[in-house]
Enzyme design. Sequence first.
Site, PDB file in Angstrom:
ATOM      1  N   LYS A 115     -17.080  21.043  15.491  1.00 47.86           N
ATOM      2  CA  LYS A 115     -16.163  21.810  16.936  1.00 47.86           C
ATOM      3  C   LYS A 115     -16.660  21.138  18.020  1.00 47.86           C
ATOM      4  O   LYS A 115     -15.652  22.236  18.836  1.00 47.86           O
ATOM      5  CB  LYS A 115     -17.477  22.988  16.226  1.00 47.86           C
ATOM      6  N   LYS A 197     -12.093  20.298   5.107  1.00 45.21           N
ATOM      7  CA  LYS A 197     -12.627  21.387   4.340  1.00 45.21           C
ATOM      8  C   LYS A 197     -11.266  22.503   4.567  1.00 45.21           C
ATOM      9  O   LYS A 197     -11.407  22.283   5.698  1.00 45.21           O
ATOM     10  CB  LYS A 197     -13.803  21.618   5.248  1.00 45.21           C
ATOM     11  N   LYS A 200     -10.631  28.567   8.178  1.00 46.76           N
ATOM     12  CA  LYS A 200      -9.729  29.872   8.081  1.00 46.76           C
ATOM     13  C   LYS A 200      -9.221  29.227   9.871  1.00 46.76           C
ATOM     14  O   LYS A 200      -8.678  29.655  10.195  1.00 46.76           O
ATOM     15  CB  LYS A 200     -10.620  30.906   8.537  1.00 46.76           C
TER      16      LYS A 200
HETATM   17  P1  ATP Z   1     -13.774  28.349  10.733  1.00 48.17           P
HETATM   18  O1  ATP Z   1     -12.976  27.971  10.692  1.00 48.17           O
HETATM   19  O2  ATP Z   1     -14.098  29.363  11.917  1.00 48.17           O
HETATM   20  O3  ATP Z   1     -15.349  27.558  11.711  1.00 48.17           O
HETATM   21  P2  ATP Z   1     -14.657  28.418   8.109  1.00 48.17           P
HETATM   22  O4  ATP Z   1     -13.522  29.077   7.248  1.00 48.17           O
HETATM   23  O5  ATP Z   1     -15.511  28.004   7.805  1.00 48.17           O
HETATM   24  O6  ATP Z   1     -14.527  29.181   9.576  1.00 48.17           O
HETATM   25  P3  ATP Z   1     -16.884  30.672   8.040  1.00 48.17           P
HETATM   26  O7  ATP Z   1     -17.248  31.812   8.779  1.00 48.17           O
HETATM   27  O8  ATP Z   1     -17.896  29.544   8.738  1.00 48.17           O
HETATM   28  O9  ATP Z   1     -15.692  29.816   8.193  1.00 48.17           O
HETATM   29  O10 ATP Z   1     -17.512  30.532   6.681  1.00 48.17           O
HETATM   30  C1  ATP Z   1     -18.666  31.963   6.010  1.00 48.17           C
HETATM   31  C2  ATP Z   1     -19.000  31.594   4.219  1.00 48.17           C
HETATM   32  O11 ATP Z   1     -17.451  30.602   4.126  1.00 48.17           O
HETATM   33  C3  ATP Z   1     -19.619  30.201   4.212  1.00 48.17           C
HETATM   34  O12 ATP Z   1     -20.637  30.389   3.291  1.00 48.17           O
HETATM   35  C4  ATP Z   1     -19.491  28.569   4.541  1.00 48.17           C
HETATM   36  O13 ATP Z   1     -20.046  28.029   3.741  1.00 48.17           O
HETATM   37  C5  ATP Z   1     -17.513  29.088   3.821  1.00 48.17           C
HETATM   38  N1  ATP Z   1     -16.924  28.788   3.067  1.00 48.17           N
HETATM   39  C6  ATP Z   1     -15.752  28.339   4.253  1.00 48.17           C
HETATM   40  N2  ATP Z   1     -15.347  27.576   4.165  1.00 48.17           N
HETATM   41  C7  ATP Z   1     -15.409  27.318   3.199  1.00 48.17           C
HETATM   42  C8  ATP Z   1     -14.601  26.231   1.661  1.00 48.17           C
HETATM   43  N3  ATP Z   1     -13.296  25.323   2.465  1.00 48.17           N
HETATM   44  N4  ATP Z   1     -14.978  25.786   0.487  1.00 48.17           N
HETATM   45  C9  ATP Z   1     -16.287  26.278  -0.114  1.00 48.17           C
HETATM   46  N5  ATP Z   1     -16.682  27.098   1.314  1.00 48.17           N
HETATM   47  C10 ATP Z   1     -16.101  27.751   1.819  1.00 48.17           C
END
Ligand code: ATP
Length: 333
Positions: A115, A197, A200
């Site tokens: 980040k 990964k 969002k």
């Molecule tokens: P950002 O892009 O804002 O960092 P993010 O998409 O990584 O957000 P978070 O809100 O940080 O989402 O994560 C919420 C939950 O979703 C956490 O348990 C995280 O491990 C899970 N998660 C996020 N992205 C994935 C993915 N690509 N595959 C599986 N689990 C995920």
Amino acid sequence: MFKDKKVVFSGVQPSGSLTIGNYLGAIKNFNAFSEEYQCLYCVVNEHAITVRQNPADLRKRTYETLALYMACGLDPEKNTLFVQSHVAAHAELGWILDCYTMFGELSRMTQFKDKSAKNADNINAGLFTYPTLMAADILLYQTELVPVGVDQKQHLELARDIAERFNGIYGETFVVPEGYIPPVTAKIMSLAEPTKKMSKSDENENAVVRILDPRDAIIRKFKRAVTDSGNEIRRGEGKDGIENLMSIYSAFTGKTLDEIESEFDGVGYGDFKLAVGEACADALAPVQAEFDRLMKDKAYLETVMKNGADMANYMAARTMSKVRRKIGFVEIK
Ligand code: ATP
Ligand code: LTN
């Protein structure tokens, strides 16, 4: 009512429109715990501000994330659904735990490194101490189990280390939590770069499928998914893109990866991608319909938030009074 049940806690940041990674890696699995455990699912808006957020968007996404929890099947009568900033103890315990967490430990967190690279103009202290706030979220409720995607494993291990360190100094105070990481869908990959990964906050819309994307967008994004130059639907070296699509198809249809390999034996990539897109769109349609219904009733969402906050505040207060006493903070009645 909940007295003897073990606690499950997890959180999702309202930092963007949720993806099928959030759904398959986290929220979809939350349902499985509702009967056996006392479950708390939090919209972690304090974590979200480690990256700059537009206030109106943050407010709107807080409602949306809560509504999505419910649209994905979480019944607010059986789960405590709440917003992090409604329970001041998260920030308070976060500060306290900062004092039991080492600079070196936080420096090793890969999410901080990622980040910081993405937000080079805003490497704020909150981004650095993000994991201690996450530890506070978890330890505040004496949580036993934390369902998360695999990207959160390192943060979870740090939360365990902090709990053990605190318990070592002051005697048993916190339950040391375990992670629950789902077997096939722990890391859904980007459709544009399948070694990364799905996130969002990705700027490339073609890389992410969002839970609320319309059917035609879902199908179009899967059609464009990056794969490899081969033509077989199977797992293997260099087949990250296909493997990712197989995991997604498996999660939405309940079929195993072996079954998928035989079902698509001799079928080309184009037809397979269409099948994945359709399975995904079919599975999300009822979630989307329920979401639309819930979003029309803000007053109801606010009642859910309020009830969730009351329960969470009650539970958090018990841990906080123990923590303050152990540390040597004077308490006044
Ligand atoms: P950002 O892009 O804002 O960092 P993010 O998409 O990584 O957000 P978070 O809100 O940080 O989402 O994560 C919420 C939950 O979703 C956490 O348990 C995280 O491990 C899970 N998660 C996020 N992205 C994935 C993915 N690509 N595959 C599986 N689990 C995920
Ligand atoms: N850091 C998590 C979100 C999160 C969380 C938590 C998950 C904040 N607090 C407590 C589980 C338990 C993420 O997904 N990035």
